[in-house]
Design a protein around this motif. Structure first.
Motif, PDB file in Angstrom:
ATOM      1  N   ASP A  99       0.800  -1.222   0.000  1.00 24.31           N
ATOM      2  CA  ASP A  99       0.000   0.000   0.000  1.00 24.31           C
ATOM      3  C   ASP A  99       0.835   1.274   0.000  1.00 24.31           C
ATOM      4  OD1 ASP A  99      -2.496  -1.337   0.067  1.00 24.31           O
ATOM      5  OD2 ASP A  99      -2.151  -1.789   2.180  1.00 24.31           O
ATOM      6  N   GLU A 280     -24.455  -8.576  -8.187  1.00 23.30           N
ATOM      7  CA  GLU A 280     -23.646  -9.419  -7.310  1.00 23.30           C
ATOM      8  C   GLU A 280     -22.960  -8.598  -6.226  1.00 23.30           C
ATOM      9  OE1 GLU A 280     -22.068 -12.756  -8.172  1.00 23.30           O
ATOM     10  OE2 GLU A 280     -23.504 -13.232  -9.727  1.00 23.30           O
ATOM     11  N   ILE A 281     -23.066  -7.302  -6.329  1.00 23.28           N
ATOM     12  CA  ILE A 281     -22.330  -6.439  -5.414  1.00 23.28           C
ATOM     13  C   ILE A 281     -23.296  -5.427  -4.823  1.00 23.28           C
ATOM     14  CG2 ILE A 281     -20.431  -4.793  -5.241  1.00 23.28           C
ATOM     15  CD1 ILE A 281     -19.706  -5.992  -8.142  1.00 23.28           C
ATOM     16  N   SER A 282     -23.170  -5.171  -3.561  1.00 24.99           N
ATOM     17  CA  SER A 282     -23.966  -4.107  -2.979  1.00 24.99           C
ATOM     18  C   SER A 282     -23.200  -2.810  -3.122  1.00 24.99           C
ATOM     19  CB  SER A 282     -24.227  -4.388  -1.511  1.00 24.99           C
ATOM     20  OG  SER A 282     -25.099  -5.469  -1.409  1.00 24.99           O
ATOM     21  N   GLU A 293     -17.986   0.516   7.992  1.00 24.53           N
ATOM     22  CA  GLU A 293     -17.307  -0.281   6.971  1.00 24.53           C
ATOM     23  C   GLU A 293     -16.053   0.448   6.525  1.00 24.53           C
ATOM     24  OE1 GLU A 293     -17.857  -3.257   6.147  1.00 24.53           O
ATOM     25  OE2 GLU A 293     -19.648  -3.349   7.373  1.00 24.53           O
ATOM     26  N   SER A 295     -14.175   0.036   3.632  1.00 26.33           N
ATOM     27  CA  SER A 295     -14.024   0.421   2.247  1.00 26.33           C
ATOM     28  C   SER A 295     -14.894  -0.502   1.430  1.00 26.33           C
ATOM     29  CB  SER A 295     -12.558   0.265   1.861  1.00 26.33           C
ATOM     30  OG  SER A 295     -12.429   0.282   0.478  1.00 26.33           O
ATOM     31  N   ASN A 296     -16.145  -0.137   1.313  1.00 30.59           N
ATOM     32  CA  ASN A 296     -17.109  -0.984   0.634  1.00 30.59           C
ATOM     33  C   ASN A 296     -16.902  -0.861  -0.870  1.00 30.59           C
ATOM     34  OD1 ASN A 296     -19.178  -2.711   0.464  1.00 30.59           O
ATOM     35  ND2 ASN A 296     -20.668  -1.418   1.499  1.00 30.59           N
ATOM     36  N   PRO A 297     -16.675  -1.965  -1.568  1.00 28.75           N
ATOM     37  CA  PRO A 297     -16.377  -1.845  -2.993  1.00 28.75           C
ATOM     38  C   PRO A 297     -17.555  -1.264  -3.764  1.00 28.75           C
ATOM     39  CG  PRO A 297     -16.717  -4.130  -2.365  1.00 28.75           C
ATOM     40  CD  PRO A 297     -16.689  -3.341  -1.103  1.00 28.75           C
ATOM     41  N   SER A 301     -15.791  -1.178  -9.465  1.00 27.11           N
ATOM     42  CA  SER A 301     -14.431  -1.581  -9.125  1.00 27.11           C
ATOM     43  C   SER A 301     -14.201  -3.066  -9.376  1.00 27.11           C
ATOM     44  CB  SER A 301     -14.128  -1.250  -7.671  1.00 27.11           C
ATOM     45  OG  SER A 301     -14.925  -2.027  -6.814  1.00 27.11           O
ATOM     46  N   GLN A 302     -15.232  -3.810  -9.785  1.00 25.03           N
ATOM     47  CA  GLN A 302     -15.046  -5.234 -10.005  1.00 25.03           C
ATOM     48  C   GLN A 302     -15.380  -5.624 -11.435  1.00 25.03           C
ATOM     49  OE1 GLN A 302     -16.300  -8.210  -7.053  1.00 25.03           O
ATOM     50  NE2 GLN A 302     -17.321  -6.514  -6.073  1.00 25.03           N
TER      51      GLN A 302
ATOM     52  N   THR B 311     -10.568  -7.246  -8.975  1.00 22.66           N
ATOM     53  CA  THR B 311     -10.837  -5.965  -8.321  1.00 22.66           C
ATOM     54  C   THR B 311      -9.605  -5.087  -8.476  1.00 22.66           C
ATOM     55  OG1 THR B 311      -9.936  -6.665  -6.195  1.00 22.66           O
ATOM     56  CG2 THR B 311     -12.279  -7.094  -6.575  1.00 22.66           C
ATOM     57  N   GLN B 313      -7.673  -3.849  -6.248  1.00 20.84           N
ATOM     58  CA  GLN B 313      -6.546  -4.203  -5.395  1.00 20.84           C
ATOM     59  C   GLN B 313      -5.972  -5.569  -5.743  1.00 20.84           C
ATOM     60  OE1 GLN B 313      -5.065  -2.231  -3.272  1.00 20.84           O
ATOM     61  NE2 GLN B 313      -6.503  -0.582  -3.678  1.00 20.84           N
ATOM     62  N   ARG B 346     -12.494 -11.882   3.919  1.00 21.15           N
ATOM     63  CA  ARG B 346     -13.889 -11.591   4.262  1.00 21.15           C
ATOM     64  C   ARG B 346     -14.556 -11.228   2.943  1.00 21.15           C
ATOM     65  NH1 ARG B 346     -16.213  -8.104   9.197  1.00 21.15           N
ATOM     66  NH2 ARG B 346     -18.298  -7.671   8.389  1.00 21.15           N
ATOM     67  N   LEU B 348     -16.476 -10.013  -0.389  1.00 17.43           N
ATOM     68  CA  LEU B 348     -17.053  -8.763  -0.877  1.00 17.43           C
ATOM     69  C   LEU B 348     -18.571  -8.895  -0.935  1.00 17.43           C
ATOM     70  CD1 LEU B 348     -14.691  -8.283  -3.963  1.00 17.43           C
ATOM     71  CD2 LEU B 348     -14.612  -6.956  -1.850  1.00 17.43           C
ATOM     72  N   GLY B 349     -19.253  -7.798  -0.947  1.00 18.44           N
ATOM     73  CA  GLY B 349     -20.699  -7.808  -1.184  1.00 18.44           C
ATOM     74  C   GLY B 349     -21.500  -8.163   0.052  1.00 18.44           C
ATOM     75  N   HIS B 352     -21.601  -9.725   3.965  1.00 15.58           N
ATOM     76  CA  HIS B 352     -20.347  -9.623   4.724  1.00 15.58           C
ATOM     77  C   HIS B 352     -19.643  -8.294   4.504  1.00 15.58           C
ATOM     78  CE1 HIS B 352     -21.112 -13.714   5.586  1.00 15.58           C
ATOM     79  NE2 HIS B 352     -20.738 -14.192   4.418  1.00 15.58           N
ATOM     80  N   ASN B 353     -19.770  -7.745   3.276  1.00 11.70           N
ATOM     81  CA  ASN B 353     -19.205  -6.436   2.949  1.00 11.70           C
ATOM     82  C   ASN B 353     -17.732  -6.308   3.288  1.00 11.70           C
ATOM     83  OD1 ASN B 353     -21.674  -5.348   1.953  1.00 11.70           O
ATOM     84  ND2 ASN B 353     -22.388  -5.223   4.063  1.00 11.70           N
ATOM     85  N   GLY B 354     -16.953  -7.337   2.952  1.00  6.02           N
ATOM     86  CA  GLY B 354     -15.506  -7.260   3.150  1.00  6.02           C
ATOM     87  C   GLY B 354     -14.920  -6.164   2.274  1.00  6.02           C
ATOM     88  N   PRO B 355     -13.842  -5.505   2.737  1.00  2.00           N
ATOM     89  CA  PRO B 355     -13.260  -4.415   1.959  1.00  2.00           C
ATOM     90  C   PRO B 355     -12.343  -4.929   0.845  1.00  2.00           C
ATOM     91  CG  PRO B 355     -12.031  -4.689   3.984  1.00  2.00           C
ATOM     92  CD  PRO B 355     -13.161  -5.699   4.033  1.00  2.00           C
ATOM     93  N   ASP B 356     -12.242  -4.161  -0.231  1.00  2.00           N
ATOM     94  CA  ASP B 356     -11.281  -4.490  -1.289  1.00  2.00           C
ATOM     95  C   ASP B 356      -9.968  -3.780  -0.988  1.00  2.00           C
ATOM     96  OD1 ASP B 356     -10.262  -5.584  -3.643  1.00  2.00           O
ATOM     97  OD2 ASP B 356     -10.739  -3.765  -4.765  1.00  2.00           O
ATOM     98  N   THR B 357      -9.308  -4.232   0.082  1.00  2.00           N
ATOM     99  CA  THR B 357      -8.031  -3.652   0.498  1.00  2.00           C
ATOM    100  C   THR B 357      -7.022  -4.784   0.628  1.00  2.00           C
ATOM    101  OG1 THR B 357      -8.825  -3.818   2.777  1.00  2.00           O
ATOM    102  CG2 THR B 357      -8.989  -1.664   1.727  1.00  2.00           C
ATOM    103  N   SER B 358      -5.737  -4.439   0.486  1.00  2.00           N
ATOM    104  CA  SER B 358      -4.708  -5.486   0.448  1.00  2.00           C
ATOM    105  C   SER B 358      -4.679  -6.308   1.735  1.00  2.00           C
ATOM    106  CB  SER B 358      -3.333  -4.870   0.174  1.00  2.00           C
ATOM    107  OG  SER B 358      -2.957  -4.011   1.228  1.00  2.00           O
ATOM    108  N   ASP B 359      -5.120  -5.728   2.861  1.00  2.00           N
ATOM    109  CA  ASP B 359      -5.084  -6.498   4.113  1.00  2.00           C
ATOM    110  C   ASP B 359      -6.213  -7.523   4.197  1.00  2.00           C
ATOM    111  OD1 ASP B 359      -7.215  -4.808   4.541  1.00  2.00           O
ATOM    112  OD2 ASP B 359      -6.303  -3.711   6.199  1.00  2.00           O
ATOM    113  N   HIS B 404      -9.965 -10.092   9.761  1.00  2.00           N
ATOM    114  CA  HIS B 404     -10.571 -10.784   8.621  1.00  2.00           C
ATOM    115  C   HIS B 404     -10.315 -12.290   8.702  1.00  2.00           C
ATOM    116  CE1 HIS B 404     -11.481  -6.883   7.240  1.00  2.00           C
ATOM    117  NE2 HIS B 404     -10.293  -6.580   6.757  1.00  2.00           N
TER     118      HIS B 404
END
Lengths: 417, 417
Positions: A99, A280-282, A293, A295-297, A301-302, B311, B313, B346, B348-349, B352-359, B404
């Protein structure tokens, strides 16, 4: 969402100077002022602050800015936002960080620029912009290649493919320049470039430059802008000028002997369904990020890197092999059962139109399925593998049509290049 | 396209009796007559003819039938079509054959029935029909569960999931029976069954029957019919009765502690975009098969087993590892470069709404990506793997958020069941 980097080399204490949630300030004129116009609510901002031999990296979600006076009574633009997280790293650590490495030059020294927009964190790779150009909706028309280039939809004014080997391809123009192109509207079979003289194919095409860039976009799942130019033989072409027809993904590539008798590279591109991807994405819509949250995609971005299809005949073949890979014997077990994939030897769909019959299907693990689709290995009639060691395991009761094996060798094998 | 099997046990010579392209004949009354009404042009027909100790299997594409008189002056319905191929096999070979084994009983003897429709070659698995019920378009409404069952849209009159562990699930009803359900229209978070008493969750749900059937549909990519019943708390529900709302695919499943404090299984279902699927396939439409093609797949014969997303990232993380898998070190090479996949720890979407970040991203080979998504392995905070041997390789510069990892262990790990 773009990521912006700010070098707080003066170690200013923005909270104390400008109040809670302030994290940076910029000049109201010059380069710094320009940088600010590119920030939108929800963007990620990284502020790097030297602390002795270490650097603290703090990430914020940008919310708003305000004009305020700083300690020296100078008018500045102050950025406000929500702190996400904070990391204290040595420069050596930071220089190789996924990053934060972008803030350092090749020698590991801090870049001088106080404001830096990371191209790789936006839709940019190098100077190349992937995806829809803001303000250019599908169906936009352009009088000329120059106009198309100025609008950044397709930058080269001559070449049909915009791309570089290391970056991928971001756009193509379909304009009837190649006699082997096929246009089915939402599916396009596009011919690579090279080997032409005065509009005639006079020698083999090589896997270089734009041809290779399209494969990189296929492997990474990058979207490709498709532009159609005038072509009286193509019912999907605009009557005149150039029309932006949306984002496609590169589904596959292969080589064959074209109508002129020389080797050409061909690409099957499939339109990305705008309706399909968001479902497929919110998305976060226009309200910014939901509370809590990171960083919600967002929707754009996908894209899709790879689709594995199920067919009626797929399960029969997988059951026949107990879901074990015919190349390596791997049987992926999960708590709820085994997983394997059905690979069609001659691909389904236009232009190859392979049949969905057991004699055209292999049971493979996902790794060997990817390798087979990309031509990293192919299969001889005697079952031995080309490109990797070993031979295909075929259980009694499974007849494979060697015509399909020959088709794959001829069109897909890397060795046949 | 369905496959029909015909046992030519009398060794009739249809060409000689009825002319060129004739391949079978059937009675005009009784069971044989009924069988014929199910055949449509383009279907595959297999005719098995004993030849001494061997059996010849000939495959035809059905074109038309005609009423003719046979050698004994009896009126019969004659089937005409194009010969595809022909195989001469021993019964022992045929009994284990992917395509022809269905004609033999468990002892390897020829089944007596002279006409046999192979369920596995249609949309049927056992008595279970997958996909859209002919004549029941999206939006069809039904007064009651009985009516829904009679129309074969959702056959059980009580259970919310129609399915069996070995066959997969073909339909579900969303009717507010579970307090943990979430309905977002084109995305549904659906709760498994079991553990309820008088509408309250009173104990843990187990991975059995319908719950397991939904996972089989996920792993194999089978489409699931979604029906919505009345629910005043759900804006997507019909005001009364039951409505068929289309085909969904099971995107993922996980376990969690529900609102009542007991373990529940949850499923994310995503609507299959009717527009998206056909665009990838050239359907044969109503004109039958194009000349020269064996068996062109029709639009509805394919669904999606797996989608790998790209994505912004993703590429950064893959580049950081040189496209080598963080679990096994495998680096899939193709002629045009390496291939790897970015796995979000975690997801995406929603929900669960996992972030699109490198971590939140790992670089994995396709095999380990599938295994990770299905919970076949999970990762401890100290990088050691749960479920398989080994530990996750993390290169300097890649910080992974252990929150995550904990999320994945808690919701996805098979061991935590």
């Amino acid at each position: 969402m773009t990521t912006h980097y700010f070098n707080n080399s003066e170690n200013r204490l923005h909270n104390e100077l400008f109040g809670a949630e302030a994290f940076y300030d910029l000049d109201t004129t010059g380069n710094q002022a320009k940088a600010l116009t590119k920030i939108v609510e929800g963007d990620t901002c990284v502020v790097a602050t030297p602390q002795g031999k270490l650097v603290r990296f703090s990430r914020y979600i940008f919310r708003r800015f305000a004009l305020q006076k700083d300690g020296a009574d100078k008018q500045v633009q102050v950025l406000f936002g929500d702190l996400l997280d904070s990391h204290l790293l040595s420069k050596a650590e930071a220089a190789i960080d996924i990053d934060y490495g972008v803030l350092f030059d090749k020698k590991g020294n801090f870049k001088r620029a106080s404001v830096h927009v990371d191209p790789a964190r936006s839709n940019m790779i190098g100077e190349r912009f992937f995806g829809e150009i803001p303000g250019v909706p599908v169906g936009s028309t352009f009088d000329s290649r120059i106009a198309l280039s100025s609008a950044k939809v397709h930058r080269p004014t001559q070449a049909g493919i915009s791309g570089a080997a290391k970056e991928g391809a971001d756009s193509i123009v379909i304009s009837g320049g190649y006699e082997d192109d096929q246009d089915l509207g939402d599916e396009v079979v596009y011919t690579g470039h090279g080997g032409q003289l005065n509009g005639k194919q006079v020698k083999d095409q090589e896997m270089l430059v734009g041809n290779l860039a399209l494969v990189v976009s296929e492997m990474e799942g990058f979207p490709v802008r498709v532009v159609r130019g005038p072509d009286k033989n193509n019912s999907f072409s605009p009557p005149s000028g150039y029309r932006y027809d949306g984002l496609f993904r590169v589904d596959s590539h292969w080589h064959e002997i074209g109508k002129a008798g020389f080797k050409i590279w061909r690409y099957r591109l499939v339109k990305l369904q705008a309706e399909a991807v968001p479902s497929e994405i919110s998305g976060v819509g226009t309200e910014g990020l939901p509370t809590g949250e990171n960083s919600n995609p967002v929707r754009k971005s996908q894209t899709v890197q790879r689709i594995v299809r199920d067919t009626k005949q797929a399960k029969n073949v997988k059951m026949h092999y107990g879901h074990a890979c015919q190349v390596c014997g791997t049987r992926i077990m999960t708590a709820t059962g085994p997983y394997a994939e059905a690979a069609h030897i001659r691909p389904l769909g236009a232009p190859h139109n392979g049949p969905d019959t057991s004699d055209n299907i292999l049971c493979l693990c996902p790794n060997h399925h990817v390798m087979f689709d990309f031509g990293a290995f192919s299969i001889e009639d005697d079952r031995s593998l080309i490109g990797i060691e070993g031979s295909l395991s075929i259980r009694p009761g499974h007849r494979i049509d060697i015509k399909h094996l020959a088709f794959h060798r001829e069109k897909y094998s890397n060795r046949a290049k």
